[in-house]
Scaffold this motif. Structure first.
Motif, PDB file in Angstrom:
ATOM      1  N   TRP A   1       0.831  -1.201   0.000  1.00 34.27           N
ATOM      2  CA  TRP A   1       0.000   0.000   0.000  1.00 34.27           C
ATOM      3  C   TRP A   1       0.869   1.256   0.000  1.00 34.27           C
ATOM      4  N   SER A   2       0.357   2.285  -0.638  1.00 39.95           N
ATOM      5  CA  SER A   2       0.991   3.609  -0.574  1.00 39.95           C
ATOM      6  C   SER A   2       0.602   4.264   0.748  1.00 39.95           C
ATOM      7  N   PHE A   3       1.213   5.400   1.040  1.00 38.00           N
ATOM      8  CA  PHE A   3       0.863   6.132   2.264  1.00 38.00           C
ATOM      9  C   PHE A   3      -0.621   6.521   2.246  1.00 38.00           C
ATOM     10  N   ASP A   4      -1.097   6.959   1.077  1.00 34.35           N
ATOM     11  CA  ASP A   4      -2.503   7.365   0.965  1.00 34.35           C
ATOM     12  C   ASP A   4      -3.436   6.182   1.215  1.00 34.35           C
ATOM     13  N   GLU A   5      -3.057   4.999   0.692  1.00 37.81           N
ATOM     14  CA  GLU A   5      -3.900   3.816   0.871  1.00 37.81           C
ATOM     15  C   GLU A   5      -3.929   3.365   2.332  1.00 37.81           C
ATOM     16  N   ILE A   6      -2.795   3.484   3.009  1.00 37.13           N
ATOM     17  CA  ILE A   6      -2.765   3.153   4.443  1.00 37.13           C
ATOM     18  C   ILE A   6      -3.741   4.054   5.191  1.00 37.13           C
ATOM     19  N   GLY A   7      -3.674   5.353   4.876  1.00 35.75           N
ATOM     20  CA  GLY A   7      -4.566   6.306   5.532  1.00 35.75           C
ATOM     21  C   GLY A   7      -6.029   6.013   5.238  1.00 35.75           C
ATOM     22  N   SER A   8      -6.338   5.730   3.980  1.00 35.49           N
ATOM     23  CA  SER A   8      -7.724   5.437   3.589  1.00 35.49           C
ATOM     24  C   SER A   8      -8.239   4.185   4.289  1.00 35.49           C
ATOM     25  N   PHE A   9      -7.403   3.152   4.347  1.00 32.77           N
ATOM     26  CA  PHE A   9      -7.815   1.904   4.980  1.00 32.77           C
ATOM     27  C   PHE A   9      -8.088   2.111   6.466  1.00 32.77           C
ATOM     28  N   LEU A  10      -7.171   2.794   7.163  1.00 33.34           N
ATOM     29  CA  LEU A  10      -7.335   2.991   8.598  1.00 33.34           C
ATOM     30  C   LEU A  10      -8.536   3.883   8.910  1.00 33.34           C
ATOM     31  N   ASN A  11      -8.760   4.895   8.078  1.00 33.17           N
ATOM     32  CA  ASN A  11      -9.935   5.762   8.285  1.00 33.17           C
ATOM     33  C   ASN A  11     -11.224   4.965   8.125  1.00 33.17           C
TER      34      ASN A  11
ATOM     35  N   VAL B   1     -10.539 -12.250  10.619  1.00 33.77           N
ATOM     36  CA  VAL B   1      -9.708 -11.054  10.393  1.00 33.77           C
ATOM     37  C   VAL B   1      -9.586 -10.791   8.899  1.00 33.77           C
ATOM     38  N   LEU B   2      -9.370 -11.852   8.121  1.00 37.08           N
ATOM     39  CA  LEU B   2      -9.211 -11.707   6.673  1.00 37.08           C
ATOM     40  C   LEU B   2     -10.509 -11.228   6.022  1.00 37.08           C
ATOM     41  N   ARG B   3     -11.629 -11.695   6.536  1.00 33.67           N
ATOM     42  CA  ARG B   3     -12.922 -11.255   5.993  1.00 33.67           C
ATOM     43  C   ARG B   3     -13.135  -9.763   6.226  1.00 33.67           C
ATOM     44  N   VAL B   4     -12.775  -9.305   7.428  1.00 36.47           N
ATOM     45  CA  VAL B   4     -12.897  -7.876   7.741  1.00 36.47           C
ATOM     46  C   VAL B   4     -11.961  -7.063   6.844  1.00 36.47           C
ATOM     47  N   MET B   5     -10.733  -7.548   6.651  1.00 32.73           N
ATOM     48  CA  MET B   5      -9.763  -6.844   5.823  1.00 32.73           C
ATOM     49  C   MET B   5     -10.272  -6.692   4.390  1.00 32.73           C
ATOM     50  N   LYS B   6     -10.845  -7.760   3.853  1.00 35.57           N
ATOM     51  CA  LYS B   6     -11.368  -7.717   2.480  1.00 35.57           C
ATOM     52  C   LYS B   6     -12.519  -6.714   2.379  1.00 35.57           C
ATOM     53  N   ARG B   7     -13.414  -6.743   3.343  1.00 38.77           N
ATOM     54  CA  ARG B   7     -14.572  -5.843   3.310  1.00 38.77           C
ATOM     55  C   ARG B   7     -14.148  -4.379   3.435  1.00 38.77           C
ATOM     56  N   VAL B   8     -13.236  -4.100   4.368  1.00 38.60           N
ATOM     57  CA  VAL B   8     -12.776  -2.718   4.578  1.00 38.60           C
ATOM     58  C   VAL B   8     -11.968  -2.222   3.377  1.00 38.60           C
ATOM     59  N   SER B   9     -11.140  -3.097   2.800  1.00 35.08           N
ATOM     60  CA  SER B   9     -10.328  -2.721   1.631  1.00 35.08           C
ATOM     61  C   SER B   9     -11.219  -2.316   0.467  1.00 35.08           C
ATOM     62  N   GLU B  10     -12.293  -3.076   0.252  1.00 32.89           N
ATOM     63  CA  GLU B  10     -13.216  -2.752  -0.838  1.00 32.89           C
ATOM     64  C   GLU B  10     -13.925  -1.432  -0.581  1.00 32.89           C
ATOM     65  N   ALA B  11     -14.328  -1.221   0.672  1.00 26.49           N
ATOM     66  CA  ALA B  11     -15.016   0.035   1.013  1.00 26.49           C
ATOM     67  C   ALA B  11     -14.081   1.238   0.904  1.00 26.49           C
ATOM     68  N   ALA B  12     -12.801   1.030   1.219  1.00 26.98           N
ATOM     69  CA  ALA B  12     -11.816   2.123   1.168  1.00 26.98           C
ATOM     70  C   ALA B  12     -11.248   2.306  -0.229  1.00 26.98           C
ATOM     71  N   ASN B  13     -11.581   1.380  -1.148  1.00 21.14           N
ATOM     72  CA  ASN B  13     -11.106   1.439  -2.533  1.00 21.14           C
ATOM     73  C   ASN B  13      -9.577   1.454  -2.612  1.00 21.14           C
ATOM     74  N   VAL B  14      -8.946   0.556  -1.841  1.00 23.20           N
ATOM     75  CA  VAL B  14      -7.480   0.446  -1.885  1.00 23.20           C
ATOM     76  C   VAL B  14      -7.095  -0.842  -2.614  1.00 23.20           C
ATOM     77  N   THR B  15      -5.819  -0.947  -2.987  1.00 22.39           N
ATOM     78  CA  THR B  15      -5.318  -2.133  -3.677  1.00 22.39           C
ATOM     79  C   THR B  15      -5.583  -3.387  -2.842  1.00 22.39           C
ATOM     80  N   PRO B  16      -6.221  -4.412  -3.402  1.00 26.52           N
ATOM     81  CA  PRO B  16      -6.443  -5.644  -2.632  1.00 26.52           C
ATOM     82  C   PRO B  16      -5.120  -6.388  -2.413  1.00 26.52           C
TER      83      PRO B  16
END
Length: 377
Positions: free
Chosen positions: A174-184, A299-314
């Motif tokens: 992930w880029s810095f922006d993607e880290i921020g988007s995912f955590l938000n 944990v992996l299910r949550v990560m997949k769901r949040v990643s899709e919602a945050a529109n970051v690289t899977p």
């Protein structure tokens, strides 16, 4: 060793003592016939007597490959490795080397290097990963190597086999922006702290889920990584020792992560008091609402769901660890310090993964070399 040559009809045979059976103590003999001339039988007898005298003689085993593998694994191999490793290796052996193996029922002593290579090609055709085939290669090499030591066979056919090279998957980070988007996007989720720890420490998934409050020194702002959560088939999840000595390490953490951990502990304590005896306190930092081991799949299910919602690289969970390491290296952190933080057994492993991400200093090196030559004149 005693031996004799005898004529039988139109051919010659030899009979030679090959020692006593180690279990029954009974005398054993080897006989071979079909020699057209007496001197040929005598030459063969002298050869085997020489091998016996020099402890080089091997009487080929008549047992099947699959029966030998079962015996080798149970009586020898599994006793020398971690329980979690034994479980995964047993699965590989049962599936690929016994159930889905063309030479599974072939005599151990009759298996050739050609058989081994054909097996690897079969697994490639079945589209198994090169990493899986390499693990099978290691298992076969160890099993046949032990068969040589036990004098069941005279030669290890795996030595000259040609397993495929491991194809490394392209590293995704992930880029810095993607880290921020995912955590938000993740704020408010029960596993927010799980991902926060992963991003800021580079810990492995099993290490995170096996982390206990006693491993955290809030005063020194250090996390001591001492165990991992592992799954044992038919036995469920349990805490296990780490892979290597270097995996056991201390990871410094920033002030804000200390505060996040303390806030998480307060929420956990509130939940523990609310549930009372229903809460199964195992001192775990990351756990279920009742205090038990957290299933990694959740944990992996949550990560997949949040990643899709945050529109970051899977990416995979393990790629969060790659992201952590890549940021450190791109910021010029010494490779040995990165190795220590990640828990790699040696710096060469860290370099192998991340050398392409190290700052390019070729121009600077060229100037240093030029200046050195100029100053020497």
């Amino acid at each position: 060793m005693k031996g004799t040559v005898k004529e039988r009809g139109n051919t010659w045979s030899y009979i030679v003592d090959i020692g006593r059976d180690p279990i029954t103590g009974k005398r054993r003999q080897k006989t071979k016939g079909g020699f057209s001339r007496k001197k040929d039988a005598q030459a063969a007898l002298r050869k085997i007597q020489s091998e016996l005298d020099e402890d080089r003689f091997v009487e080929p085993s008549k047992e099947s490959f699959s029966s030998y593998m079962e015996f080798w694994f149970t009586s020898h191999y599994q006793k020398r490795i971690k329980e979690t490793t034994a479980s995964s290796r047993k699965y590989l052996m049962d599936k690929h080397l016994i159930r889905e193996n063309p030479f599974a029922n072939k005599m151990l002593s009759k298996i050739t290097t050609e058989d081994i290579d054909a097996f690897y090609n079969l697994k490639l055709d079945e589209e198994y990963s090169t990493s899986t085939i390499r693990k099978l290669h290691q298992l076969l090499n160890q099993a046949f190597g032990q068969a040589v030591k036990w004098k069941r066979i005279s030669f290890n056919p795996v030595i000259n086999a040609d397993p495929p090279s491991v194809k490394k998957e392209e590293m995704k980070i992930w880029s810095f922006d993607e880290i921020g988007s995912f955590l938000n996007q993740c704020k408010g989720e029960r596993h927010y702290l799980t991902f926060l720890l992963a991003i800021y420490t580079g810990m492995r998934k099993g290490e995170l889920l096996g982390l206990q409050w006693s491993d955290i020194d809030f005063g020194k702002k250090i996390i001591r990584i001492q165990r991992s959560l592992s799954h044992i088939p038919n036995n469920g999840y349990r805490l296990s020792t780490l892979k290597t000595k270097k995996s056991k390490r201390q990871v410094p953490i920033p002030d804000f992560l200390v505060k996040a951990l303390k806030a998480h502990r307060e929420r956990q304590e509130t939940q523990r008091k609310r549930l009372g005896e229903q809460y199964q306190d195992q001192d775990l930092v990351i756990c279920t609402e009742t205090g038990t081991f957290q299933d990694p799949r959740n944990v992996l299910r949550v990560m997949k769901r949040v990643s899709e919602a945050a529109n970051v690289t899977p990416i995979r969970f393990h790629d969060i660890r790659h992201t952590h390491a890549s940021i450190l290296i791109s910021e010029g952190v010494d490779i040995v310090k990165v190795q220590t933080r990640l828990g790699h057994s040696k710096p060469s492993i860290t370099l192998e993964h991340y050398a392409h991400m190290m700052p390019n200093q070729d121009d600077e090196v060229a100037d240093i070399f030029h200046n050195a030559l100029q100053n020497s004149r």
